[in-house]
Design an enzyme around this catalytic site. Structure first.
Site, PDB file in Angstrom:
ATOM      1  N   ASP A   1       0.853  -1.188   0.000  1.00  0.00           N
ATOM      2  CA  ASP A   1       0.000   0.000   0.000  1.00  0.00           C
ATOM      3  C   ASP A   1       0.894   1.246   0.000  1.00  0.00           C
ATOM      4  OD1 ASP A   1      -2.243   1.971   1.087  1.00  0.00           O
ATOM      5  OD2 ASP A   1      -3.277   0.139   0.470  1.00  0.00           O
ATOM      6  N   ASP A   2       0.433   2.312   0.602  1.00  0.00           N
ATOM      7  CA  ASP A   2       1.154   3.592   0.542  1.00  0.00           C
ATOM      8  C   ASP A   2       2.523   3.500   1.243  1.00  0.00           C
ATOM      9  OD1 ASP A   2       1.639   6.264   0.045  1.00  0.00           O
ATOM     10  OD2 ASP A   2      -0.091   7.020   1.133  1.00  0.00           O
TER      11      ASP A   2
ATOM     12  N   LYS B   1      -3.635  -0.798  -6.865  1.00  0.00           N
ATOM     13  CA  LYS B   1      -4.647  -0.034  -6.134  1.00  0.00           C
ATOM     14  C   LYS B   1      -4.329   1.430  -6.358  1.00  0.00           C
ATOM     15  CE  LYS B   1      -6.082   1.130  -1.387  1.00  0.00           C
ATOM     16  NZ  LYS B   1      -5.930   0.762   0.052  1.00  0.00           N
TER      17      LYS B   1
ATOM     18  N   ASP C   1      -5.261   5.086  -5.430  1.00  0.00           N
ATOM     19  CA  ASP C   1      -5.984   5.885  -4.441  1.00  0.00           C
ATOM     20  C   ASP C   1      -6.361   7.249  -5.037  1.00  0.00           C
ATOM     21  OD1 ASP C   1      -7.092   6.473  -1.995  1.00  0.00           O
ATOM     22  OD2 ASP C   1      -5.330   5.867  -0.848  1.00  0.00           O
TER      23      ASP C   1
ATOM     24  N   SER D   1     -10.057   3.656  -6.412  1.00  0.00           N
ATOM     25  CA  SER D   1     -10.686   4.254  -5.231  1.00  0.00           C
ATOM     26  C   SER D   1     -11.665   5.369  -5.601  1.00  0.00           C
ATOM     27  CB  SER D   1      -9.618   4.800  -4.277  1.00  0.00           C
ATOM     28  OG  SER D   1      -8.782   3.762  -3.832  1.00  0.00           O
TER      29      SER D   1
ATOM     30  N   ARG E   1     -13.038   0.631  -4.245  1.00  0.00           N
ATOM     31  CA  ARG E   1     -13.394   0.989  -2.874  1.00  0.00           C
ATOM     32  C   ARG E   1     -14.530   2.000  -2.949  1.00  0.00           C
ATOM     33  NH1 ARG E   1     -10.175   1.596   1.065  1.00  0.00           N
ATOM     34  NH2 ARG E   1     -12.041   2.514   1.941  1.00  0.00           N
TER      35      ARG E   1
ATOM     36  N   ASP F   1     -12.606   3.887   4.760  1.00  0.00           N
ATOM     37  CA  ASP F   1     -11.568   2.930   5.139  1.00  0.00           C
ATOM     38  C   ASP F   1     -12.021   2.132   6.353  1.00  0.00           C
ATOM     39  OD1 ASP F   1      -9.956   4.047   3.226  1.00  0.00           O
ATOM     40  OD2 ASP F   1      -8.393   4.709   4.610  1.00  0.00           O
TER      41      ASP F   1
END
Ligand SMILES: *[C@@H]1O[C@H](CO)[C@@H](O)[C@H](O)[C@H]1NC(C)=O
Ligand SMILES: *[C@@H]1O[C@H](CO)[C@@H](O)[C@H](O)[C@H]1NC(C)=O
Ligand SMILES: *[C@@H]1O[C@H](CO)[C@@H](O)[C@H](O)[C@H]1NC(C)=O
Length: 407
Positions: A82-83, A158, A160, A192, A215, A219
């Site tokens: 992820d980030d 993914k 965002d 997202s 998404r 969250d």
């Protein structure tokens, strides 16, 4: 006979889905695996916390666990960064690269390692000017970044939406999908977009043409409140959400937090059951190096996974929401069968008994159904449409039933 009819209907439905959705061949059933964010966040302190910081070591260790502890065989095959993996700046050519202290061998080597374990590697970018954690964003570099991650051998992205204008997303996410397509590498695309665009105020048919999953909403955090908040939102908006889901394109209520700090045993079973009913991606965010046997058993329940991975890909719906704080959720699955989740939102301390008949759920097959309780592993027997079925649910608990037509 009914099987043949059903199979033909299913084949036709699949054909329809295929013609209107993203055609990269991926995520024909909800994707499964592991994702770093909920459990490991943006912990970049590899000096004081080397075991838990966002680093190649963390992902290699989780890949080892996925590959060696039986997860992969059950379908948990994506391992997702992820980030906070990037360097704070792009290189002189404008290319992204990983933080060299924490990923000394780079992402390509990590992808090779993950692939050598029979797994797939996912990565994270942000559509805006910066990632949520303040790392470089992709808005001016969509093509370059698509080429970079494809060159590394990435299997899932993914993307965002921090630090972006929502109005730009309607061209930006489709552009990113196009650029990834042009690389020739199939990359599962998790967008997202709706989470930033107000959840249901997006055109889901457009989303399904460009994204394999998205998404929709808040969250997830490490609490039962967070889990139920998301479940409620999915129930309240199911008329928009459920038709948007299908093979190749899924709503994503966010990660599984089973195995983390907050959920009780019953709550853990409930999250897993509800994510299966919702046809949700099953991305665990937990520490697979030290997960409890109880959590492992829940996440590895083959029958629950079978509901999740049903080939029709129909998202379940909340069909009863009673004043008694009992909800019934129903998912259509192949061969005219159903997954039924009885979800108890009561906290008054003792198991609660709830009775209904299959007729109450609008089941129609006149010979009745066989019912199995998927967590106890017990068959419940044959139920004519008007036979009373009584389930006993623990507080914050679930009973998950598989119902299939009697011969
Ligand atoms: C890499 O991460 C460390 C923290 O682990 C940080 O101190 C350093 O500044 C980062 N390097 C770059 C180039 O972003
Ligand atoms: C959003 O759009 C406005 C107006 O076009 C622009 O000034 C601003 O920089 C944009 N913000 C981001 C994060 O792209
Ligand atoms: C690119 O898109 C075409 C047309 O939708 C599709 O047939 C092909 O499989 C896609 N390729 C990749 C690598 O996603």
């Amino acid at each position: 006979m009914w099987k043949a009819v059903v199979t033909a209907a299913v084949a036709f439905a699949l054909l329809l889905c295929q013609s209107s959705s993203l055609d990269n061949g991926l995520a024909r059933t909800p994707p499964m695996g592991w994702l770093a964010w909920e459990r490991f966040r943006c912990n970049v302190d590899c000096v004081d916390d080397p075991y838990n910081c966002i680093s190649e070591r963390l992902f290699m260790q989780m890949a080892d666990r996925l590959a060696e502890d039986g997860w992969k065989e059950l379908g948990y095959n994506y391992i997702n960064i992820d980030d906070c993996w990037m360097s704070m700046d792009r290189d002189e050519q404008g290319n992204l690269y990983a933080n060299k202290t924490r990923f000394p061998n780079g992402i390509k080597k990590l992808a090779d390692y993950v692939h050598s374990k029979g797994l797939k590697l996912g990565i994270y970018l942000d559509f805006g000017t910066h990632t949520c954690g303040g790392y470089p964003g992709s808005i001016k570099y969509l093509q370059k970044d698509a080429e970079t991650i494809a060159g590394w051998g990435i299997d899932m992205l993914k993307m965002d939406g921090c630090y972006a204008n929502v109005s730009d997303m309607s061209w930006g996410y489709p552009d990113m999908e196009m650029y990834m397509n042009k690389t020739g590498r199939p990359i599962l695309f998790s967008c997202s977009w709706p989470a930033y665009a107000g959840g249901i105020k997006v055109d889901y048919s457009v989303l399904g043409k460009h994204c394999n999953a998205w998404r929709n909403y808040d969250d997830i955090q490490d609490s039962w409140d967070s889990v139920t908040h998301i479940i409620d939102w999915f129930g309240d908006n199911q008329d928009v959400l459920a038709p948007a889901a299908g093979p190749g394109h899924w709503n994503d209520p966010d990660m599984l937090i089973v195995g983390d700090y907050s959920l009780s045993y019953e709550e853990s079973k409930a999250q897993m059951a509800m994510w299966a009913i919702l046809a949700a991606p099953l991305f665990m965010s937990n520490d697979l190096r030290s997960i409890s046997p109880e959590a492992r058993t829940i996440l590895m329940n083959k029958e629950v996974i079978r509901i999740s991975q049903d080939s029709l890909g129909m998202q379940g719906r909340r069909v009863i929401k009673g004043d008694n704080k009992i909800e019934v959720w129903l998912r259509d699955i192949e061969y005219s069968s159903y997954g039924i989740a009885f979800l108890n939102r009561r906290t008054d301390g003792m198991p609660y008994n709830f009775t209904l008949t299959l007729q109450d759920l609008n089941f129609t097959y006149l010979k009745g159904y066989h019912l199995d309780d998927l967590y106890s592993g017990q068959p419940l027997g044959h139920f004519e449409l008007n036979r009373n079925l009584t389930v006993s649910m623990a507080p914050n608990g679930v009973v998950l039933i598989y119902a299939y037509p009697s011969e």
